[in-house]
Design a protein around this motif. Sequence first.
Motif, PDB file in Angstrom:
ATOM      1  N   GLN A 168      -8.172  -4.208   0.954  1.00 55.18           N
ATOM      2  CA  GLN A 168      -9.058  -4.808  -0.059  1.00 55.18           C
ATOM      3  C   GLN A 168     -10.501  -4.345   0.134  1.00 55.18           C
ATOM      4  O   GLN A 168     -11.168  -3.936  -0.821  1.00 55.18           O
ATOM      5  CB  GLN A 168      -9.000  -6.334   0.023  1.00 55.18           C
TER       6      GLN A 168
ATOM      7  N   SER B 116      -6.803 -11.899  -4.661  1.00 55.21           N
ATOM      8  CA  SER B 116      -8.083 -11.477  -5.230  1.00 55.21           C
ATOM      9  C   SER B 116      -8.472 -12.361  -6.411  1.00 55.21           C
ATOM     10  O   SER B 116      -9.638 -12.747  -6.544  1.00 55.21           O
ATOM     11  CB  SER B 116      -8.003 -10.014  -5.671  1.00 55.21           C
TER      12      SER B 116
ATOM     13  N   LEU C 279      -9.457  -3.585  -7.764  1.00 52.22           N
ATOM     14  CA  LEU C 279      -8.337  -3.425  -6.839  1.00 52.22           C
ATOM     15  C   LEU C 279      -7.125  -2.821  -7.536  1.00 52.22           C
ATOM     16  O   LEU C 279      -6.457  -1.935  -6.979  1.00 52.22           O
ATOM     17  CB  LEU C 279      -7.957  -4.772  -6.226  1.00 52.22           C
TER      18      LEU C 279
END
Length: 316
Positions: free
Chosen positions: A19, A49, A66
């Motif tokens: 991440q 997330s 992401l």
Amino acid sequence: MTHTIAIVGSGYMGGGIAQVLALAGNQVYLADISLEVTEKNYQRLIAESRDFVAAGLFAEGSTALLEANLHVAATVEDAVAGADFIEEAVPEVLAIKHDILARISAAARPEAIIGSNTSTISIGDMASAVIHPERFLGVHFSNPSPFIPGVEVIPHTGTAADVVDRAREIVHSTGKQTAVVKDVTGFVLNRLQYALFHEATQLVEEGVATPDDIDTLVRTTFGFRLPIFGPFAIADMAGLDVYNFCYASLQTGFPERFATPKILTDLVDAGKLGTKSGGGFLDVPAERTADLIAYRNKAYVAMQKLIDDLGPAPLH
């Protein structure tokens, strides 16, 4: 500058590191023991997330970033084939590390940097499994890696100097800070962390204080300073002559456990007493002392305000 990065091991630590690196704009490829495991962890990272964005912990748009930058690889070999930097984050078992590092280095480009997220295993012991071991080093993120800003960088004796520099640049590009330490047992982070924990458990076993009272003292006294200043800055501000005296006092009960460090005695004998004399461990110029004290006071008030705003941790 962005990079192509592989993370081998997609669990809690590896996923968090992925991440961090993907949010910095890198193309990150995840791999694990099977495609099924990797895909499951990828979905967890995306869902996590969304939760972090909703809680204000990740910036708006992070989940889309992401999804654009984080990729599932079918195999370890697929993940590392085009990578500039590879981070191994598999379980802390030397045999497992050796096996995966051999696979990584056989499939990776010869100039690719290979890092390990180990917190306990000698980097030199792992390096024997790596083809071109001069490109191998420890790059130790802390848990939870998206939110802890420091990274321990550990070259072994054969790591090339430019590899250390390049690895640090990649970590710095995520906004984190690095410290380079030698490849010794426990490195630095865990030697310090476990030294404190060992003394804390001794105090509990001796009936001096309860775990709750010890935690309270650490949080509200010397531990309160630690987010702002490290132990050497704190010692310099307190006065190294004061530290020298306190060691002598502690030795009346614990002569071996609290033997005075020679490096401290040498500084005191040389008249370097910390900020009061303009020289110490960090050698802060005397003319900066007033600025330092003003910064310290402002920082501590801000720290208390942050703690008040957060409220007590849900431990009880």
